[in-house]
Write a protein that holds these residues in place. Structure first.
Motif, PDB file in Angstrom:
ATOM      1  N   ALA A 122      52.030  52.127  76.381  1.00  0.00           N
ATOM      2  CA  ALA A 122      52.192  52.635  75.016  1.00  0.00           C
ATOM      3  C   ALA A 122      51.280  53.842  74.795  1.00  0.00           C
ATOM      4  CB  ALA A 122      51.875  51.554  73.996  1.00  0.00           C
ATOM      5  N   LEU A 123      51.859  54.912  74.296  1.00  0.00           N
ATOM      6  CA  LEU A 123      51.073  56.070  73.871  1.00  0.00           C
ATOM      7  C   LEU A 123      50.429  55.748  72.527  1.00  0.00           C
ATOM      8  CD1 LEU A 123      53.647  58.935  74.593  1.00  0.00           C
ATOM      9  CD2 LEU A 123      51.640  58.332  75.941  1.00  0.00           C
TER      10      LEU A 123
ATOM     11  N   ILE B  35      70.040  66.521  65.773  1.00  0.00           N
ATOM     12  CA  ILE B  35      68.930  67.233  66.400  1.00  0.00           C
ATOM     13  C   ILE B  35      67.636  66.653  65.840  1.00  0.00           C
ATOM     14  CG2 ILE B  35      67.825  69.475  66.768  1.00  0.00           C
ATOM     15  CD1 ILE B  35      70.697  70.664  66.022  1.00  0.00           C
ATOM     16  N   PHE B  36      66.818  66.101  66.729  1.00  0.00           N
ATOM     17  CA  PHE B  36      65.512  65.565  66.345  1.00  0.00           C
ATOM     18  C   PHE B  36      64.466  66.628  66.647  1.00  0.00           C
ATOM     19  CE2 PHE B  36      67.889  61.702  66.852  1.00  0.00           C
ATOM     20  CZ  PHE B  36      67.309  60.791  65.985  1.00  0.00           C
ATOM     21  N   ILE B  37      63.653  66.953  65.663  1.00  0.00           N
ATOM     22  CA  ILE B  37      62.536  67.878  65.853  1.00  0.00           C
ATOM     23  C   ILE B  37      61.263  67.051  65.734  1.00  0.00           C
ATOM     24  CG2 ILE B  37      61.319  69.898  64.948  1.00  0.00           C
ATOM     25  CD1 ILE B  37      64.083  70.833  63.848  1.00  0.00           C
ATOM     26  N   GLY B  38      60.381  67.231  66.705  1.00  0.00           N
ATOM     27  CA  GLY B  38      59.154  66.455  66.700  1.00  0.00           C
ATOM     28  C   GLY B  38      57.936  67.306  66.969  1.00  0.00           C
ATOM     29  N   GLU B  39      56.841  66.935  66.333  1.00  0.00           N
ATOM     30  CA  GLU B  39      55.567  67.603  66.587  1.00  0.00           C
ATOM     31  C   GLU B  39      54.843  66.852  67.698  1.00  0.00           C
ATOM     32  OE1 GLU B  39      51.586  69.369  64.430  1.00  0.00           O
ATOM     33  OE2 GLU B  39      53.178  68.514  63.205  1.00  0.00           O
ATOM     34  N   VAL B  40      54.426  67.606  68.710  1.00  0.00           N
ATOM     35  CA  VAL B  40      53.749  67.017  69.864  1.00  0.00           C
ATOM     36  C   VAL B  40      52.306  66.724  69.491  1.00  0.00           C
ATOM     37  CG1 VAL B  40      53.054  67.367  72.269  1.00  0.00           C
ATOM     38  CG2 VAL B  40      55.255  68.271  71.450  1.00  0.00           C
ATOM     39  N   GLU B  41      51.888  65.461  69.743  1.00  0.00           N
ATOM     40  CA  GLU B  41      50.534  65.034  69.413  1.00  0.00           C
ATOM     41  C   GLU B  41      49.721  64.667  70.648  1.00  0.00           C
ATOM     42  OE1 GLU B  41      51.557  61.905  66.702  1.00  0.00           O
ATOM     43  OE2 GLU B  41      51.567  63.290  65.005  1.00  0.00           O
ATOM     44  N   THR B  42      50.403  64.236  71.722  1.00  0.00           N
ATOM     45  CA  THR B  42      49.702  63.910  72.962  1.00  0.00           C
ATOM     46  C   THR B  42      50.497  64.442  74.146  1.00  0.00           C
ATOM     47  OG1 THR B  42      50.788  61.751  73.182  1.00  0.00           O
ATOM     48  CG2 THR B  42      48.680  61.794  72.033  1.00  0.00           C
ATOM     49  N   ILE B  43      49.760  64.765  75.199  1.00  0.00           N
ATOM     50  CA  ILE B  43      50.377  65.255  76.434  1.00  0.00           C
ATOM     51  C   ILE B  43      49.708  64.555  77.608  1.00  0.00           C
ATOM     52  CG2 ILE B  43      50.760  67.253  77.939  1.00  0.00           C
ATOM     53  CD1 ILE B  43      50.483  69.026  75.422  1.00  0.00           C
TER      54      ILE B  43
ATOM     55  N   ARG C 109      58.668  58.090  65.514  1.00  0.00           N
ATOM     56  CA  ARG C 109      57.888  58.577  66.663  1.00  0.00           C
ATOM     57  C   ARG C 109      58.738  58.422  67.905  1.00  0.00           C
ATOM     58  NH1 ARG C 109      52.935  59.063  65.075  1.00  0.00           N
ATOM     59  NH2 ARG C 109      51.996  59.235  67.113  1.00  0.00           N
ATOM     60  N   PHE C 110      58.452  59.241  68.905  1.00  0.00           N
ATOM     61  CA  PHE C 110      59.154  59.133  70.183  1.00  0.00           C
ATOM     62  C   PHE C 110      58.302  59.753  71.271  1.00  0.00           C
ATOM     63  CE2 PHE C 110      60.525  63.127  68.276  1.00  0.00           C
ATOM     64  CZ  PHE C 110      60.465  64.033  69.315  1.00  0.00           C
ATOM     65  N   ALA C 111      58.670  59.443  72.504  1.00  0.00           N
ATOM     66  CA  ALA C 111      58.040  60.079  73.666  1.00  0.00           C
ATOM     67  C   ALA C 111      59.130  60.796  74.439  1.00  0.00           C
ATOM     68  CB  ALA C 111      57.359  59.048  74.555  1.00  0.00           C
ATOM     69  N   VAL C 112      58.788  61.971  74.922  1.00  0.00           N
ATOM     70  CA  VAL C 112      59.653  62.712  75.838  1.00  0.00           C
ATOM     71  C   VAL C 112      59.053  62.512  77.220  1.00  0.00           C
ATOM     72  CG1 VAL C 112      60.578  64.966  76.487  1.00  0.00           C
ATOM     73  CG2 VAL C 112      60.134  64.453  74.068  1.00  0.00           C
TER      74      VAL C 112
ATOM     75  N   LEU D 213      56.691  63.150  85.198  1.00  0.00           N
ATOM     76  CA  LEU D 213      56.015  64.417  85.457  1.00  0.00           C
ATOM     77  C   LEU D 213      55.101  64.772  84.283  1.00  0.00           C
ATOM     78  CD1 LEU D 213      55.797  66.980  87.244  1.00  0.00           C
ATOM     79  CD2 LEU D 213      57.750  67.878  85.993  1.00  0.00           C
ATOM     80  N   THR D 214      55.650  64.679  83.076  1.00  0.00           N
ATOM     81  CA  THR D 214      54.910  64.923  81.846  1.00  0.00           C
ATOM     82  C   THR D 214      55.454  63.996  80.772  1.00  0.00           C
ATOM     83  OG1 THR D 214      54.518  67.253  82.405  1.00  0.00           O
ATOM     84  CG2 THR D 214      54.324  66.664  80.080  1.00  0.00           C
ATOM     85  N   VAL D 215      54.577  63.526  79.905  1.00  0.00           N
ATOM     86  CA  VAL D 215      54.987  62.722  78.760  1.00  0.00           C
ATOM     87  C   VAL D 215      54.408  63.372  77.507  1.00  0.00           C
ATOM     88  CG1 VAL D 215      54.978  60.463  77.652  1.00  0.00           C
ATOM     89  CG2 VAL D 215      54.980  60.616  80.148  1.00  0.00           C
ATOM     90  N   LEU D 216      55.280  63.612  76.536  1.00  0.00           N
ATOM     91  CA  LEU D 216      54.876  64.179  75.255  1.00  0.00           C
ATOM     92  C   LEU D 216      55.041  63.116  74.188  1.00  0.00           C
ATOM     93  CD1 LEU D 216      56.883  67.535  75.502  1.00  0.00           C
ATOM     94  CD2 LEU D 216      54.502  67.128  76.183  1.00  0.00           C
ATOM     95  N   GLY D 217      53.959  62.775  73.500  1.00  0.00           N
ATOM     96  CA  GLY D 217      54.033  61.848  72.376  1.00  0.00           C
ATOM     97  C   GLY D 217      54.249  62.647  71.107  1.00  0.00           C
ATOM     98  N   CYS D 218      55.283  62.294  70.345  1.00  0.00           N
ATOM     99  CA  CYS D 218      55.694  63.115  69.211  1.00  0.00           C
ATOM    100  C   CYS D 218      55.950  62.298  67.948  1.00  0.00           C
ATOM    101  CB  CYS D 218      56.995  63.845  69.538  1.00  0.00           C
ATOM    102  SG  CYS D 218      56.944  64.820  71.049  1.00  0.00           S
ATOM    103  N   THR D 219      55.798  62.960  66.813  1.00  0.00           N
ATOM    104  CA  THR D 219      56.192  62.414  65.521  1.00  0.00           C
ATOM    105  C   THR D 219      57.408  63.200  65.040  1.00  0.00           C
ATOM    106  OG1 THR D 219      53.953  61.760  64.929  1.00  0.00           O
ATOM    107  CG2 THR D 219      55.479  62.111  63.115  1.00  0.00           C
ATOM    108  N   VAL D 220      58.429  62.487  64.573  1.00  0.00           N
ATOM    109  CA  VAL D 220      59.619  63.153  64.039  1.00  0.00           C
ATOM    110  C   VAL D 220      59.226  63.908  62.776  1.00  0.00           C
ATOM    111  CG1 VAL D 220      61.935  62.820  63.057  1.00  0.00           C
ATOM    112  CG2 VAL D 220      61.162  61.363  64.952  1.00  0.00           C
ATOM    113  N   THR D 221      59.531  65.195  62.752  1.00  0.00           N
ATOM    114  CA  THR D 221      59.256  65.983  61.553  1.00  0.00           C
ATOM    115  C   THR D 221      60.522  66.280  60.774  1.00  0.00           C
ATOM    116  OG1 THR D 221      59.415  68.079  62.759  1.00  0.00           O
ATOM    117  CG2 THR D 221      57.216  67.075  62.558  1.00  0.00           C
ATOM    118  N   ARG D 222      61.664  66.226  61.482  1.00  0.00           N
ATOM    119  CA  ARG D 222      62.930  66.565  60.824  1.00  0.00           C
ATOM    120  C   ARG D 222      64.087  66.177  61.715  1.00  0.00           C
ATOM    121  NH1 ARG D 222      64.381  72.621  58.768  1.00  0.00           N
ATOM    122  NH2 ARG D 222      66.111  72.009  57.455  1.00  0.00           N
TER     123      ARG D 222
END
Length: 159
Positions: free
Chosen positions: A101-102, A131-139, A69-72, A113-122
């Protein structure tokens, strides 16, 4: 044809980009990690996917892989200090910095400005980067702020 690395880096610097700090909790030591990243992009609306790139030998790569998991944290124009902090020495990045903590635990930085909570998908190798690809779960968004922009090796002041 062989490209001169300095010329290539200069050419890429002509592309203006927003500035993000990618954060996660390293589950191996239960501590936050983070790094300033300008190589960030949206990837898909359905499903909601984003991507970012880190050098394969970067200090946060294994922690983000382990966390899953990660946050942008998309920085606002008044957050140059955070951009510099997370681009600087690893041991100084979290000193005296409050964060929230998200869901899932990834750190949201104050004032982003914006925080995206994500799960690594690949993860995908890309030359000397991963290259980390993540699905956004929270904004989470902050109204009324402007983005921090980086161009040509410096921050860009918008009119």
């Amino acid at each position: 044809m062989s490209l001169d690395p300095r010329s290539f880096r200069k050419a890429l610097g002509s592309f203006a980009s927003g500035v993000t700090v990618i954060t996660a909790i390293d589950p191996r030591v239960d501590l936050p990690v983070g790094v300033t990243v300008s190589a960030f992009s949206s990837l898909s609306l359905d499903p909601p996917l984003v991507l970012f790139c880190l050098g394969q030998t970067g200090s946060c790569v294994s922690a983000i892989e382990a966390a899953g998991r990660f946050a942008v944290n998309i920085l606002a124009d008044d957050q140059r200090d955070l951009s510099a902090r997370f681009a600087g020495p690893v041991e100084d990045r979290w000193r005296d910095l409050a964060w929230e903590a998200l869901p899932g635990g990834a750190p949201a930085l104050p004032g982003a400005l914006t925080v995206l909570g994500c799960t690594v998908t690949r993860t995908v190798p890309g030359g000397d980067h991963l290259i980390f690809i993540g699905e956004v779960e929270t904004i989470r968004s902050r109204e009324g702020a402007r983005p921090l922009i980086y161009h040509g090796g410096a921050y860009l002041d918008l009119p």
